[in-house]
Design an enzyme around this catalytic site. Sequence first.
Site, short mmCIF file in Angstrom:
data_model
loop_
_atom_site.label_atom_id
_atom_site.label_comp_id
_atom_site.label_asym_id
_atom_site.label_seq_id
_atom_site.Cartn_x
_atom_site.Cartn_y
_atom_site.Cartn_z
N TYR A 201 -12.92 -5.20 0.87
CA TYR A 201 -12.45 -5.15 2.28
C TYR A 201 -13.30 -4.24 3.15
O TYR A 201 -12.91 -3.96 4.29
CB TYR A 201 -11.01 -4.64 2.35
CG TYR A 201 -10.09 -5.19 1.28
CD1 TYR A 201 -9.75 -6.54 1.25
CD2 TYR A 201 -9.55 -4.36 0.31
CE1 TYR A 201 -8.91 -7.05 0.27
CE2 TYR A 201 -8.71 -4.85 -0.67
CZ TYR A 201 -8.40 -6.20 -0.68
OH TYR A 201 -7.57 -6.68 -1.66
N TYR B 23 -3.45 -0.29 -5.06
CA TYR B 23 -4.46 -1.35 -5.07
C TYR B 23 -5.82 -0.89 -5.61
O TYR B 23 -6.86 -1.39 -5.20
CB TYR B 23 -4.62 -1.96 -3.67
CG TYR B 23 -3.33 -2.52 -3.14
CD1 TYR B 23 -2.72 -3.62 -3.74
CD2 TYR B 23 -2.68 -1.92 -2.05
CE1 TYR B 23 -1.51 -4.12 -3.28
CE2 TYR B 23 -1.48 -2.41 -1.58
CZ TYR B 23 -0.90 -3.51 -2.20
OH TYR B 23 0.29 -3.99 -1.74
N PRO C 224 7.76 -1.76 1.09
CA PRO C 224 6.53 -0.96 1.11
C PRO C 224 5.94 -0.79 -0.29
O PRO C 224 6.69 -0.61 -1.26
CB PRO C 224 7.01 0.40 1.64
CG PRO C 224 8.46 0.46 1.26
CD PRO C 224 8.97 -0.96 1.30
N CYS D 90 -23.90 -2.79 -11.72
CA CYS D 90 -25.16 -3.40 -11.31
C CYS D 90 -24.97 -4.21 -10.05
O CYS D 90 -25.03 -5.46 -10.09
CB CYS D 90 -25.68 -4.28 -12.43
SG CYS D 90 -26.79 -3.34 -13.44
#
Length: 471
Positions: free
Chosen positions: A362, A419, A315, A389
């Site tokens: 994602y 992440y 994990p 931008c």
Amino acid sequence: MLSPVDSLAPEWLVVPDDPNDLAAAVWPASASRGADGALEIAGVSATALAQTFGTPVLVLDEEEVRVRARAFRAAFDAAAADHGTTAQVYYAGKAFLCTAVARWVIEEGLRIDVCTGGELEVALAAGVAADRIGFHGNNKSVPELERAVEVGVGTIVVDSEIEIERLAAIVARTGARQCVLVRVISGVHAETHDFLATAHEDQKFGFPLVDAAAAVARIREIDGLEFAGLHCHIGSQIFGVAGFRESASRVLELLEALRETGPVPQLNLGGGFGIAYTRVDDPTPIETLAGEIVAAVAEGCAARGIEMPALSFEPGRAIVGTAGVTLYEVGTIKDVQLGSGAVRRYLSVDGGMSDNARPALYGAQFSARLASRLGIGEARLSRVVGKHCETGDIVVEHEYLPADAAPGDLLAVPATGAYCASLASNYNHVPRPPIVAVRDGRAQVIVRGETIADVLGRDVGIVPASDPVVR
Ligand code: LLP
């Protein structure tokens, strides 16, 4: 006061009774509101954190990481013992790795999974014993493999025929002995974003089940390599256990066949356990995951009449994800009139896709709360965006925030421990934020923030200000 439902809100987004509340599943257990209404994490106020370290800042709750690491270890230990085997838990460093976090998880009895030479060096620099490190990756270079073998990593998870031959050459040359697992793809497409699923057929990782026996046979021929077992990781941010069950069952079929020609002591079922990013996410409790996955392996082994392998799991997100909270300062606010007549509120913060690329990559959803004070009045549908931008520079696509949110307020985005820092970039020459650990009312920098000098430093055309300009 009841807040109106906004016509632009997605169906899943609930209008909160109180737009200042802290939904338990999304925030670290220590998150609370201080007497002044400011967010506190581990007893440290968001206002003090922003004053001391600036914004954006990624705050990591050490106890939350430790508690979750301990919970994984205890749950898998107990489940494995119930079925007459053992289980090791590796922390997947790709979620977020620095020396402090490596030490915390090792102190809690975990091992560490790294997937590049860089991550390997962080673990070694933290003093992690090499035999507690697993080394992954679909394209490990020869120097990376040489370094891993030289320091004596516990396991290398081999991913291709080419890698087996690279390792064969290294052990032949050095006389080292290296334990390896073979990564297989079980064909299970985990129910997650396409980019996060890793065990279906059309992707880059591992050996298809049909090719794995040949790879194992080759490894068994090589003197310095010890084939220790199989590895399968089906993807990331997965809820429930169905995918793990199915994958385990397919891999056990291969394991049984391989046992006819030699020992297969270990089975690593990877990581991928999901966390809550918004209040509608409902992750499976760690104890349930461990109990059901290990039971599924035990059932599969019993049905085949084979001995239970030693198990391991990896994990990452589920250990550090909810420990992280990013603090930003609100800059500009715009109420944008759409063609439909609806109005969308855009709240810009002083970071964005450079410190959290997940929404852009994602379509990931996050949540947010005012952190420097309690908002007053009704909840207003808002979109939190960054300073880059790019239109896709979204931090929180949909959230109800207090209508009086204003420039200068601090905004906290929870569940950014995994992440986010590890995927951070310097897009638009924005320096990466510091990472600050909080525990028992104290805060300590564990990764310093970048300065503009750091960001400019690689441009060989820029002469440092202290150097004389040569004309
Ligand atoms: N083991 C292997 C072989 C992996 O590839 C991964 C994640 C893990 C374990 C840990 O998975 P976790 O428990 O953290 O879900 N950047 C994406 C996630 C990529 C996952 C890569 N591999 C995201 O932000 O959602």
